[in-house]
Design a protein around this motif. Structure first.
Motif, short mmCIF file in Angstrom:
data_model
loop_
_atom_site.label_atom_id
_atom_site.label_comp_id
_atom_site.label_asym_id
_atom_site.label_seq_id
_atom_site.Cartn_x
_atom_site.Cartn_y
_atom_site.Cartn_z
N TYR A 1 28.41 43.70 33.40
CA TYR A 1 28.63 44.71 33.01
C TYR A 1 27.49 44.96 31.68
O TYR A 1 27.26 43.85 31.16
CB TYR A 1 29.51 44.89 32.68
CG TYR A 1 31.02 45.09 33.78
CD1 TYR A 1 31.61 43.67 34.44
CD2 TYR A 1 31.34 46.16 34.10
CE1 TYR A 1 32.10 43.21 35.70
CE2 TYR A 1 32.57 46.17 35.60
CZ TYR A 1 33.16 45.44 36.06
OH TYR A 1 33.17 44.90 37.05
N PHE B 1 36.12 37.87 30.99
CA PHE B 1 35.05 38.51 30.33
C PHE B 1 34.27 37.07 29.75
O PHE B 1 35.52 36.49 28.77
CB PHE B 1 35.18 39.97 29.59
CG PHE B 1 35.22 41.33 30.97
CD1 PHE B 1 36.63 41.13 31.64
CD2 PHE B 1 34.38 41.44 30.73
CE1 PHE B 1 36.45 42.65 31.98
CE2 PHE B 1 34.04 43.10 31.88
CZ PHE B 1 34.96 43.17 32.22
N GLY B 2 33.29 37.47 29.37
CA GLY B 2 32.63 36.83 28.38
C GLY B 2 32.64 37.33 27.15
O GLY B 2 32.86 38.34 26.85
N LYS B 3 31.92 36.37 26.39
CA LYS B 3 32.64 37.41 24.76
C LYS B 3 31.04 38.41 24.69
O LYS B 3 30.79 39.00 23.46
CB LYS B 3 31.79 35.75 23.82
CG LYS B 3 32.65 34.53 23.56
CD LYS B 3 32.54 34.19 22.99
CE LYS B 3 33.76 33.44 22.68
NZ LYS B 3 33.95 32.08 21.91
N PHE C 1 35.60 51.29 35.39
CA PHE C 1 36.32 50.52 33.72
C PHE C 1 36.05 52.81 33.65
O PHE C 1 35.29 53.15 33.29
CB PHE C 1 35.82 50.38 33.32
CG PHE C 1 35.45 48.76 33.48
CD1 PHE C 1 35.28 48.36 34.08
CD2 PHE C 1 36.58 48.30 32.81
CE1 PHE C 1 35.24 46.26 34.56
CE2 PHE C 1 36.93 46.55 32.52
CZ PHE C 1 36.05 45.83 33.29
N LEU D 1 32.70 50.49 29.88
CA LEU D 1 32.11 49.27 30.47
C LEU D 1 30.97 49.59 31.74
O LEU D 1 31.64 50.87 32.65
CB LEU D 1 32.56 48.57 30.98
CG LEU D 1 32.48 46.55 29.84
CD1 LEU D 1 33.11 47.55 28.74
CD2 LEU D 1 33.28 45.89 30.83
N GLN E 1 27.54 47.78 28.08
CA GLN E 1 28.24 48.44 27.52
C GLN E 1 27.68 48.99 26.12
O GLN E 1 27.16 48.12 25.35
CB GLN E 1 29.58 47.46 26.85
CG GLN E 1 30.59 48.38 26.21
CD GLN E 1 31.78 47.78 25.50
OE1 GLN E 1 31.50 46.41 25.26
NE2 GLN E 1 32.80 48.85 25.34
N LEU F 1 39.57 40.09 36.12
CA LEU F 1 37.90 39.91 35.38
C LEU F 1 38.34 38.80 34.50
O LEU F 1 39.85 39.36 33.46
CB LEU F 1 37.32 41.38 35.54
CG LEU F 1 36.87 41.40 36.46
CD1 LEU F 1 36.49 42.89 36.33
CD2 LEU F 1 36.20 40.91 37.23
N PHE G 1 28.10 42.09 29.12
CA PHE G 1 28.94 41.42 29.44
C PHE G 1 28.77 40.21 31.01
O PHE G 1 28.70 40.78 31.38
CB PHE G 1 30.62 41.62 29.26
CG PHE G 1 30.69 42.40 28.26
CD1 PHE G 1 30.20 42.94 28.03
CD2 PHE G 1 31.03 40.90 26.94
CE1 PHE G 1 30.23 43.40 26.61
CE2 PHE G 1 31.84 41.60 25.46
CZ PHE G 1 31.36 42.57 24.86
N SER H 1 34.49 40.46 22.76
CA SER H 1 34.85 40.80 24.60
C SER H 1 35.76 41.76 24.44
O SER H 1 37.15 41.91 23.94
CB SER H 1 34.95 40.21 25.13
OG SER H 1 34.63 39.77 26.55
N SER I 1 42.30 34.34 28.31
CA SER I 1 41.82 34.25 28.04
C SER I 1 40.78 34.12 28.79
O SER I 1 40.36 34.22 29.15
CB SER I 1 41.96 31.72 28.13
OG SER I 1 42.24 32.14 29.50
N GLN I 2 39.44 33.76 27.43
CA GLN I 2 38.44 34.07 27.89
C GLN I 2 37.42 32.67 28.75
O GLN I 2 37.91 31.45 28.83
CB GLN I 2 37.21 33.54 26.50
CG GLN I 2 37.83 35.14 25.57
CD GLN I 2 36.89 35.85 26.10
OE1 GLN I 2 36.09 36.67 27.17
NE2 GLN I 2 38.01 36.82 26.57
#
Lengths: 117, 112
Positions: free
Chosen positions: B35, B102-104, A108, B43, B37, B100, B88, A43, B1-2
């Motif tokens: 988002y 973001f998640g994994k 972005f 993104l 990607q 923001l 994401f 990520s 951190s996530q």
């Protein structure tokens, strides 16, 4: 729509050299810009937040002396990776924010792939 | 951190099927965004849902938000091969300088 560009799109440099990446908001004024790095299949990790005319705010664990951020105008922010090492090889993405109806959307850039040999 | 955690981490479906992706988060939020990607690219913002909204639509996308469960789902209907990408979720806590988180990410593969 809002467009953010990055330059260069990719760069290869030798270990120990410095690399500058530019992030521009093309059709709007960005009060805040963000820099992220992304390792393969992972990520986005926020590195720092910058506001025009002030010092960047770095996330915990990000070395401010290694990753120099300059937000000189409302349309340009630069990230300089100083004394680059192979472990700095990554995909660097910037984003820019323009307050729109209070939602503060982020736009972005296409990213810059840095490879340090 | 996530903060955001998506599931599944990878999803493979046939073209024409629907794809559902979930995201969970831990703290209170102002809004949640999804988002897309494509490989090696930047993104693309898909949709934003505010904390006081429960559902939002945009074309073939449907997003739900359950703040009591701190979760969101993204549904892509009638998927196409071109939907193949990583997705994401990202949360924002609000305010002018809100960042923001973001998640994994979820890797979606749509087979033609």
């Amino acid at each position: 729509g809002a467009v953010v560009s990055q330059h260069p799109s990719w760069v290869i440099c030798k270990s120990g050299t410095s690399v500058k990446i530019e992030c521009r908001s093309l059709d709007f004024q960005a009060t805040t810009m963000f820099w992220y790095r992304q390792f393969p299949k992972q990520s986005l990790m926020l590195m720092a937040t910058s506001n025009e005319g002030s010092k960047a705010t770095y996330e915990q664990g990000v070395e401010k002396d290694k990753f120099l951020i300059n937000h000189a105008s409302l349309t340009l922010s630069t990230l300089t990776v100083t004394s680059a090492h192979p472990e700095d090889s990554s995909f660097y993405i910037c984003s820019a924010r323009a307050p729109t109806e209070g939602t503060y959307e982020q736009y972005f850039g296409p990213g810059t792939r840095l490879t340090v040999t | 951190s996530q903060q955001g955690e998506e599931d599944p981490q990878a999803l493979s479906i046939q073209e024409g099927e629907n794809a559902t992706m979930n995201c969970s988060y831990k703290t209170s939020i102002n809004n949640l965004q999804w988002y897309r990607q494509n490989s090696g690219r930047g993104l693309v913002h898909l949709i934003l849902i505010r904390s006081n909204e429960r559902e939002k639509h945009s074309g073939r996308l449907r997003v739900t938000l359950d703040t009591s469960k701190k979760s969101s789902s993204l549904l892509i209907t009638a998927s196409r091969a071109a939907d193949t990408a990583s997705y994401f979720c990202a949360t924002a806590r609000g305010g002018a300088n809100s960042k923001l988180t973001f998640g994994k990410g979820i890797t979606l593969s749509v087979r033609p």
